[in-house]
Design an enzyme around this catalytic site. Structure first.
Site, short mmCIF file in Angstrom:
data_model
loop_
_atom_site.label_atom_id
_atom_site.label_comp_id
_atom_site.label_asym_id
_atom_site.label_seq_id
_atom_site.Cartn_x
_atom_site.Cartn_y
_atom_site.Cartn_z
N HIS A 263 0.83 -1.20 0.00
CA HIS A 263 0.00 0.00 0.00
C HIS A 263 0.87 1.26 0.00
CE1 HIS A 263 -3.75 2.22 1.16
NE2 HIS A 263 -2.86 3.06 1.66
N GLU A 264 1.81 1.32 0.92
CA GLU A 264 2.65 2.52 1.02
C GLU A 264 3.62 2.64 -0.16
OE1 GLU A 264 1.60 4.59 2.98
OE2 GLU A 264 0.40 3.31 4.29
N HIS A 267 1.90 4.60 -2.81
CA HIS A 267 2.04 6.05 -2.59
C HIS A 267 3.45 6.51 -2.99
CE1 HIS A 267 -1.73 6.93 -0.61
NE2 HIS A 267 -1.55 6.01 0.33
N GLU A 293 -4.51 7.68 -3.34
CA GLU A 293 -5.04 6.42 -2.81
C GLU A 293 -5.33 5.43 -3.93
OE1 GLU A 293 -4.93 5.54 0.17
OE2 GLU A 293 -4.50 7.47 1.09
#
Length: 499
Positions: A263-264, A267, A293
């Protein structure tokens, strides 16, 4: 380059440097700072934030913009210079409405709030956190009062994270999603969770495998670092300095650092993929929170929870946790990590129920802001709405209204962008597949470079050059549309049903 443009770039670079200093100190506070530092860090951050705000809202910046606007009118509107002037004008006009003293107060309280939240969460003590929440809402009302009345006091807060979007537009999307997601949850098999989900999953192996995937996705060691924290986040200091964080849960596969890391990394890849020429300007970051996101969810879910991904990575993952997974077939594992099952924690939620977690927060934020929900009633309101949406009731506030860091930092208006990002992740992936029809075959082979380059060319490299609406139209082919996302979830859930 005109003298006015050269001077504007210099001024903006110095302001950007102060912003980087704030980010570095915020990262340090959440990752490295000793507990005692919490007594002084808020003042330091408030000072830097106030100085940056004061420098930006000076008349001189407005005069430079006024001088440049006629000159850039003849440039290609997609050029860096034309976009820099347009974006800076929008930012300057908005920032001029907010007194520097209020900016400083909000920054200081946000920093104090991080420490207060962490303690309250650990001790399951909402009462100790409530005064800070009351003060945060008071400052948010003062902030909203700085802007023209749009008919919805939530609009200025949403605009901070999704510029140009209005609250009623979010409601339209969520009104379509809410019943559809609840129906998908009702239709899902009510099977008991697999025993292997509770591990144990050794922390050191989690870290090792998380780094392997991060590097495979494109998070090169010379530009990225990965550290543990309580609530994972990504902080970019420049396109060449990206700080990733994750968390480790040895007794919960859904809390495994691999998923929070993917997830990170999503980003981080967005920030890293920005054109280096935009560094030290207001253009040098992702276009909006929803688009940001979309990338965290695309890499974590659309890719990272797909069967092609696990055909590639499961042999190594299973070997790393042979004590737990040695006898678990790939298909059984894949079903388990994608199973639709209501759960208490947002960051551990499956793809289908995740949106309901966000809708809950979106609705409660508006009630808190309007005053129809006193903060004293928040825990019970949270629990009741959670039961209404997801059919289960949190047993305590630590697993309920205290689970997220956002309100402690004053981030009202951010939550809806998570679900907007989910919706956009599928729209963008469908556009990518039209150009790269073998993308999932590449994933199955452990090859992610061409996917990253497509995303960089169509989204990452532009930073904030274009408005969110323009950027979404460019990369997704149209406005936010929940239908592809709902089809994706329905198809995926159907594919997970045992033969």
């Amino acid at each position: 380059m005109p003298d006015a443009l050269r001077k504007l770039r210099l001024e903006l670079a110095q302001i950007a440097d102060l912003t980087v200093a704030v980010r570095a100190l915020e990262w340090d506070q959440l990752v490295m700072m000793p507990e005692g530092g919490a007594s002084t860090r808020p003042d330091t951050l408030a000072t830097l934030q106030r100085l940056g705000h004061e420098l930006f809202v000076r008349d001189e910046i407005g005069e430079l913009l006024a001088a440049l606007e006629p000159e850039v009118a003849d440039l290609d509107p997609d050029s860096d210079d034309a976009c820099l002037v347009a974006v800076t004008r929008r930012d300057w006009d908005k920032a001029r409405r907010v007194p520097p003293e209020l900016t400083s107060e909000m920054t200081k309280l946000g920093s104090e709030g991080m420490d207060a939240w962490a303690k309250a969460r650990a001790e399951d003590d909402f009462a100790s956190f409530r005064p800070l929440l009351d003060r945060t809402l008071e400052l948010k009302h003062r902030y909203v009062d700085c802007f023209p009345d749009t008919g919805d006091r939530y609009d200025p807060l949403l605009d901070d994270f999704e510029p140009g979007m209005r609250t009623d537009e979010v409601r339209t999307v969520f009104d379509r999603l809410r019943p559809a997601l609840q129906e998908l949850v009702r239709a899902a098999p009510d099977d008991p969770p697999e025993a292997f989900l509770t591990g144990p999953y050794a922390r050191d192996v989690q870290h090792e495998l998380s780094v392997v995937v991060a590097r495979a996705f494109g998070a090169a060691e010379q530009y990225f670092r990965l550290d543990p924290t309580v609530h994972p986040f990504c902080m970019s200091l420049s396109s060449r300095d990206v700080r990733l964080t994750t968390r480790y849960a040895e007794d919960d596969l859904h809390g495994n650092s691999l998923f929070s890391t993917m997830h990170e990394v999503g980003h981080g890849l967005y920030e890293h993929g920005g054109d280096a020429a935009l560094d030290r300007t207001p253009l040098a970051t992702g276009c909006s929170s929803a688009l940001h996101e979309s990338q965290s969810r695309l890499w974590e879910n659309v890719i990272g929870r797909s069967l092609p991904f696990w055909r590639w990575f499961y042999p190594r993952f299973r070997d790393g946790f042979a004590n737990v997974l040695a006898d678990v077939p790939l298909e059984q594992f894949h079903r388990a990590i994608n199973r639709t099952q209501p759960s208490l924690i947002r960051v551990d939620a499956d793809e289908t129920t995740y949106g309901l977690h966000i809708i809950l927060r979106f609705e409660l934020e508006q009630e808190l802001l309007s005053g129809s929900l006193p903060t004293s009633d928040l825990p019970e309101a949270w629990n009741a709405k959670f039961e209404e949406l997801l059919g289960i009731r949190p047993p305590n506030d630590r697993l309920g209204c205290l689970q997220d860091v956002h309100w402690s930092g004053g981030m009202f208006g951010y939550f809806p962008t998570y679900q907007l990002g989910n919706v956009l992740s599928v729209q963008i992936w469908e556009r990518l597949l039209a150009d790269l029809p073998d993308a999932y075959e590449q994933v199955e082979g452990g090859s992610f470079g061409e996917i990253y380059e497509w995303l960089r060319e169509h989204l990452y490299r532009h930073g904030r050059k274009f408005t969110p609406r323009e950027t979404i139209d460019r990369v997704a082919g149209g406005p936010i549309d929940p239908e592809p996302y709902l089809r994706y979830l329905a198809d995926k859930n159907a594919s997970l049903a045992p033969a």
